[in-house]
Motif scaffolding. Structure first.
Motif, short mmCIF file in Angstrom:
data_model
loop_
_atom_site.label_atom_id
_atom_site.label_comp_id
_atom_site.label_asym_id
_atom_site.label_seq_id
_atom_site.Cartn_x
_atom_site.Cartn_y
_atom_site.Cartn_z
N GLU A 34 -75.57 -60.16 -44.86
CA GLU A 34 -76.76 -60.23 -44.11
C GLU A 34 -76.74 -61.44 -43.27
N GLN A 35 -76.40 -62.38 -44.01
CA GLN A 35 -76.10 -63.89 -43.06
C GLN A 35 -75.18 -64.09 -42.16
N ARG A 36 -74.13 -63.30 -42.41
CA ARG A 36 -73.00 -63.17 -41.35
C ARG A 36 -73.49 -62.20 -40.25
N ALA A 37 -74.37 -61.39 -40.43
CA ALA A 37 -74.71 -60.68 -39.18
C ALA A 37 -75.74 -61.33 -38.29
N ALA A 38 -76.61 -62.23 -39.09
CA ALA A 38 -77.47 -63.12 -38.43
C ALA A 38 -76.69 -64.07 -37.80
N ILE A 39 -75.51 -64.63 -37.99
CA ILE A 39 -74.66 -65.58 -37.53
C ILE A 39 -73.83 -64.98 -36.27
N LYS A 40 -73.40 -63.90 -36.34
CA LYS A 40 -72.90 -63.22 -35.15
C LYS A 40 -73.84 -62.89 -34.35
N ASN A 41 -75.11 -62.57 -34.61
CA ASN A 41 -76.09 -62.24 -33.59
C ASN A 41 -76.52 -63.52 -32.64
N SER A 42 -76.52 -64.53 -33.56
CA SER A 42 -76.78 -65.88 -32.72
C SER A 42 -75.74 -66.33 -31.97
N PHE A 43 -74.58 -66.18 -32.44
CA PHE A 43 -73.56 -66.75 -31.48
C PHE A 43 -73.55 -65.72 -30.12
N GLN A 44 -73.62 -64.42 -30.27
CA GLN A 44 -73.87 -63.69 -29.13
C GLN A 44 -74.88 -64.00 -28.05
N LYS A 45 -75.95 -64.66 -28.59
CA LYS A 45 -77.12 -65.11 -27.55
C LYS A 45 -76.58 -66.24 -26.88
N PHE A 46 -75.41 -67.01 -27.21
CA PHE A 46 -74.91 -68.07 -26.40
C PHE A 46 -73.74 -67.49 -25.62
N ASN A 47 -73.35 -66.07 -25.65
CA ASN A 47 -72.05 -65.88 -24.78
C ASN A 47 -72.54 -65.49 -23.49
N GLU A 48 -72.50 -66.55 -22.64
CA GLU A 48 -72.82 -66.55 -21.25
C GLU A 48 -71.66 -66.65 -20.35
N PRO A 49 -71.56 -66.11 -19.26
CA PRO A 49 -70.29 -66.16 -18.25
C PRO A 49 -70.24 -67.14 -17.51
N THR A 50 -71.03 -68.36 -17.47
CA THR A 50 -70.86 -69.50 -16.35
C THR A 50 -69.91 -70.35 -17.10
N TYR A 51 -69.58 -70.50 -18.18
CA TYR A 51 -68.64 -71.50 -18.71
C TYR A 51 -67.94 -71.00 -19.88
N LEU A 52 -66.46 -71.14 -19.92
CA LEU A 52 -65.74 -71.10 -21.07
C LEU A 52 -66.31 -71.49 -22.41
N HIS A 53 -66.36 -70.91 -23.70
CA HIS A 53 -66.63 -71.36 -24.68
C HIS A 53 -65.84 -71.06 -25.76
N GLN A 54 -64.63 -71.75 -25.66
CA GLN A 54 -63.79 -71.72 -26.71
C GLN A 54 -64.21 -71.84 -28.28
N VAL A 55 -63.40 -71.05 -29.05
CA VAL A 55 -64.03 -70.88 -30.35
C VAL A 55 -62.65 -71.32 -31.13
N VAL A 56 -62.90 -72.05 -32.26
CA VAL A 56 -61.69 -72.57 -33.21
C VAL A 56 -62.42 -71.82 -34.53
N ALA A 57 -61.53 -70.96 -35.25
CA ALA A 57 -61.99 -70.45 -36.41
C ALA A 57 -61.18 -70.86 -37.60
N LEU A 58 -61.59 -71.38 -38.67
CA LEU A 58 -61.17 -72.16 -39.67
C LEU A 58 -60.76 -71.33 -40.92
N LYS A 59 -59.67 -71.04 -41.36
CA LYS A 59 -59.36 -70.23 -42.50
C LYS A 59 -59.32 -71.14 -43.73
N SER A 60 -59.40 -70.26 -44.85
CA SER A 60 -59.29 -70.73 -46.17
C SER A 60 -58.37 -71.91 -46.39
N ASP A 61 -57.12 -71.30 -45.74
CA ASP A 61 -55.85 -72.16 -46.08
C ASP A 61 -55.59 -73.30 -45.13
N GLY A 62 -56.83 -73.68 -44.38
CA GLY A 62 -56.50 -74.48 -43.65
C GLY A 62 -56.06 -74.44 -42.02
#
Length: 214
Positions: free
Chosen positions: A90-118
């Protein structure tokens, strides 16, 4: 160049050997004098947002910069988005929905995902990152979307404000520049809940830095 490591390696291994020779020859000075001039005038813009997105240790970066004689010309004070993903469905769904609200086309919004192994996964924009939101073993996201630096919690997301606080503490304990610049340029594309009159927004930014840096 996306990381402190890449910048330092480029400055040391690529820039200096070429620039020292060129400046020494052009001005009739020694290599030592040329290197001194280069390090005086070619400095790093320390963009807190970029270092935070890369999960970099500010104290470690500053220590190596100092050891190699590379100066910081200014601190660019800015905050990005982040969220811990090792949570309930449920929390992950809310997080994904929140990020989607920031997904706009004017600028590039690079994402860096951190894995558990660093290890990290880099995405060029929020769109491809969101398409891979359920990637195995990812525990945190940080996204290059400039949000007001005076705000910590943004619904299900947070800002990288703590990185600013940490860097300003390092600056206070051992000053390495006298130029601080606040950078937030996304006012027009912020979600509605973050929009307030522009004069008030800018005032809040500067007042927060002053209070934090006292």
């Amino acid at each position: 160049m996306e990381t402190g490591r890449e910048f330092i390696d480029w400055y040391t291994n690529d820039l200096l050997p070429i620039a020292v020779q060129d400046i020494a020859t052009s001005f009739g000075i020694t290599a030592i004098e040329a290197e001194s001039l280069i390090k005086r005038h070619l400095c790093l813009c320390y963009d807190v947002c970029h270092f935070a997105i890369g999960y970099e240790d500010h104290a470690v970066v500053l220590k190596e910069l100092k050891a190699k004689g590379i100066r910081v010309g200014k601190i660019q004070i800015s905050a990005a988005l982040k969220a811990n993903l090792d949570q309930s469905i449920e929390q992950r769904a809310a997080i994904k929905n929140s990020f989607q609200k920031f997904n706009e086309p004017t600028y590039l919004h690079q994402v860096v995902a951190l894995k558990s192994d660093g290890q990290v996964i880099r995405y060029s924009d929020l769109t491809p990152a969101l398409a891979d939101f359920d990637h195995h073993d990812v525990i945190q996201w940080r996204a290059h979307f400039h949000v007001p630096i005076s705000v910590q919690d943004i619904g299900a997301l947070q800002s990288t404000q703590q990185d600013i606080i940490e860097l300003l503490e390092l600056q206070k304990s051992e000053p390495f520049t006298d130029h601080l610049e606040v950078e937030t340029y996304t006012w027009e594309v912020l979600p509605e809940q973050l929009k307030i009159p522009i004069a008030e927004s800018i005032s809040n930014e500067l007042e927060w830095v002053i209070k934090t840096n006292v």
